[in-house]
Motif scaffolding. Structure first.
Motif, PDB file in Angstrom:
ATOM      1  N   ILE A  30       0.854  -1.188   0.000  1.00 55.40           N
ATOM      2  CA  ILE A  30       0.000   0.000   0.000  1.00 55.40           C
ATOM      3  C   ILE A  30       0.886   1.232   0.000  1.00 55.40           C
ATOM      4  O   ILE A  30       2.009   1.218   0.514  1.00 55.40           O
ATOM      5  N   ASP A  31       0.388   2.267  -0.631  1.00 58.90           N
ATOM      6  CA  ASP A  31       1.136   3.516  -0.700  1.00 58.90           C
ATOM      7  C   ASP A  31       0.840   4.326   0.561  1.00 58.90           C
ATOM      8  O   ASP A  31      -0.286   4.764   0.756  1.00 58.90           O
ATOM      9  N   VAL A  32       1.830   4.441   1.425  1.00 58.88           N
ATOM     10  CA  VAL A  32       1.658   5.226   2.638  1.00 58.88           C
ATOM     11  C   VAL A  32       2.697   6.351   2.637  1.00 58.88           C
ATOM     12  O   VAL A  32       3.802   6.176   2.142  1.00 58.88           O
ATOM     13  N   PRO A  33       2.346   7.500   3.199  1.00 56.86           N
ATOM     14  CA  PRO A  33       3.306   8.603   3.227  1.00 56.86           C
ATOM     15  C   PRO A  33       4.442   8.342   4.216  1.00 56.86           C
ATOM     16  O   PRO A  33       4.230   7.733   5.269  1.00 56.86           O
ATOM     17  N   SER A  34       5.617   8.816   3.855  1.00 57.07           N
ATOM     18  CA  SER A  34       6.774   8.655   4.740  1.00 57.07           C
ATOM     19  C   SER A  34       6.736   9.658   5.886  1.00 57.07           C
ATOM     20  O   SER A  34       7.350   9.425   6.922  1.00 57.07           O
ATOM     21  N   GLY A  35       6.037  10.774   5.684  1.00 57.10           N
ATOM     22  CA  GLY A  35       5.974  11.798   6.726  1.00 57.10           C
ATOM     23  C   GLY A  35       7.259  12.608   6.835  1.00 57.10           C
ATOM     24  O   GLY A  35       7.415  13.396   7.767  1.00 57.10           O
ATOM     25  N   VAL A  36       8.184  12.409   5.889  1.00 57.10           N
ATOM     26  CA  VAL A  36       9.426  13.192   5.853  1.00 57.10           C
ATOM     27  C   VAL A  36       9.540  13.810   4.462  1.00 57.10           C
ATOM     28  O   VAL A  36       8.676  13.607   3.610  1.00 57.10           O
ATOM     29  N   SER A  37      10.606  14.530   4.225  1.00 58.13           N
ATOM     30  CA  SER A  37      10.827  15.146   2.920  1.00 58.13           C
ATOM     31  C   SER A  37      10.821  14.104   1.819  1.00 58.13           C
ATOM     32  O   SER A  37      11.196  12.953   2.055  1.00 58.13           O
ATOM     33  N   LYS A  38      10.442  14.516   0.610  1.00 56.54           N
ATOM     34  CA  LYS A  38      10.504  13.595  -0.528  1.00 56.54           C
ATOM     35  C   LYS A  38      11.930  13.114  -0.732  1.00 56.54           C
ATOM     36  O   LYS A  38      12.146  12.007  -1.199  1.00 56.54           O
ATOM     37  N   GLN A  39      12.895  13.953  -0.394  1.00 57.64           N
ATOM     38  CA  GLN A  39      14.302  13.577  -0.450  1.00 57.64           C
ATOM     39  C   GLN A  39      14.890  13.693   0.949  1.00 57.64           C
ATOM     40  O   GLN A  39      15.361  14.757   1.341  1.00 57.64           O
ATOM     41  N   PRO A  40      14.850  12.607   1.734  1.00 55.23           N
ATOM     42  CA  PRO A  40      15.436  12.665   3.076  1.00 55.23           C
ATOM     43  C   PRO A  40      16.922  13.007   3.006  1.00 55.23           C
ATOM     44  O   PRO A  40      17.645  12.489   2.164  1.00 55.23           O
ATOM     45  N   GLY A  71      14.984   5.319   1.237  1.00 55.26           N
ATOM     46  CA  GLY A  71      16.301   5.721   0.756  1.00 55.26           C
ATOM     47  C   GLY A  71      16.490   7.203   0.979  1.00 55.26           C
ATOM     48  O   GLY A  71      15.535   7.982   0.909  1.00 55.26           O
ATOM     49  N   GLY A  72      17.719   7.594   1.243  1.00 58.50           N
ATOM     50  CA  GLY A  72      18.022   9.006   1.449  1.00 58.50           C
ATOM     51  C   GLY A  72      19.491   9.263   1.200  1.00 58.50           C
ATOM     52  O   GLY A  72      20.197   8.448   0.611  1.00 58.50           O
ATOM     53  N   VAL A  73      19.931  10.413   1.664  1.00 59.25           N
ATOM     54  CA  VAL A  73      21.340  10.787   1.580  1.00 59.25           C
ATOM     55  C   VAL A  73      21.779  11.338   2.927  1.00 59.25           C
ATOM     56  O   VAL A  73      20.957  11.807   3.726  1.00 59.25           O
ATOM     57  N   HIS A  74      23.080  11.236   3.178  1.00 62.22           N
ATOM     58  CA  HIS A  74      23.622  11.704   4.455  1.00 62.22           C
ATOM     59  C   HIS A  74      24.953  12.398   4.204  1.00 62.22           C
ATOM     60  O   HIS A  74      25.855  11.813   3.587  1.00 62.22           O
ATOM     61  N   GLN A  75      25.077  13.617   4.695  1.00 63.08           N
ATOM     62  CA  GLN A  75      26.304  14.399   4.526  1.00 63.08           C
ATOM     63  C   GLN A  75      27.354  13.971   5.544  1.00 63.08           C
ATOM     64  O   GLN A  75      27.053  13.846   6.729  1.00 63.08           O
ATOM     65  N   THR A  76      28.570  13.725   5.067  1.00 62.57           N
ATOM     66  CA  THR A  76      29.704  13.416   5.937  1.00 62.57           C
ATOM     67  C   THR A  76      30.863  14.339   5.565  1.00 62.57           C
ATOM     68  O   THR A  76      30.780  15.073   4.573  1.00 62.57           O
TER      69      THR A  76
END
Length: 174
Positions: A30-40, A71-76
């Motif tokens: 089922i399609d449920v919202p992540s509740g976070v930015s479209k691009q975490p 999926g997302g991205v993380h700055q290091t």
């Protein structure tokens, strides 16, 4: 057993199906919202998106287990990394969390992400393909197909299911 997958993305659905080895399982996506930015844009935001998808899938799908993959991205200090997180929700327990593969994104991709674009459309442009996010994913492009999105999310889901089974087993012996 009824497992609710908090996504309609084929790579995520296949990953969950790969991690459960039983004929007595009904899979519902089922399609449920992540509740976070479209691009975490951090591990924390990506983890929260996975938890939100898992818990919402469990509630809305009225299942035994809800799975959320994000999926997302993380700055290091080394640059912007691809990150992937998953969560398993079941009644009566705190969500179980696991993370997956990471790799450094090319600077030209990182710059577009920092400018506010989403990874999916960027990857379509970068690879000159359509719907990379539902197929090999960025990880498939940047590993020359050695690892694809389905493989990566299967690994994450295996970590979730393994922890869930361990918890069930250890709780029986207390």
């Amino acid at each position: 057993m009824k497992i609710i997958i908090g996504s309609k993305n084929p790579a995520k659905i296949d990953a969950v199906k790969n991690s459960f080895q039983s004929n007595d399982i009904e899979f519902i996506s089922i399609d449920v919202p992540s509740g976070v930015s479209k691009q975490p844009f951090s591990d924390e935001e990506t983890i929260q998106g996975a938890i939100n998808r898992a818990t919402r899938a469990l509630q809305q799908g009225n299942g035994d287990i809800g799975i959320g993959l994000e999926g997302g991205v993380h700055q290091t200090s080394q640059g912007l990394f691809l990150c992937n997180w998953g969560a398993l929700a079941a009644k009566g327990i705190q969500p179980i969390i696991a993370g997956g593969a990471r790799l450094l994104l090319p600077e030209e991709v990182a710059e577009r992400l920092k400018a506010g674009e989403e990874l999916g459309p960027i990857m379509d442009d970068y690879a000159n393909k359509k719907n990379v996010r539902t197929k090999e994913g960025a990880i498939g492009i940047f590993t020359n197909g050695m690892i694809n999105r389905r493989n990566m999310f299967t690994h994450v889901t295996n970590l979730l299911v393994g922890q869930y089974l361990y918890k069930q087993h250890s709780d029986k012996h207390k």
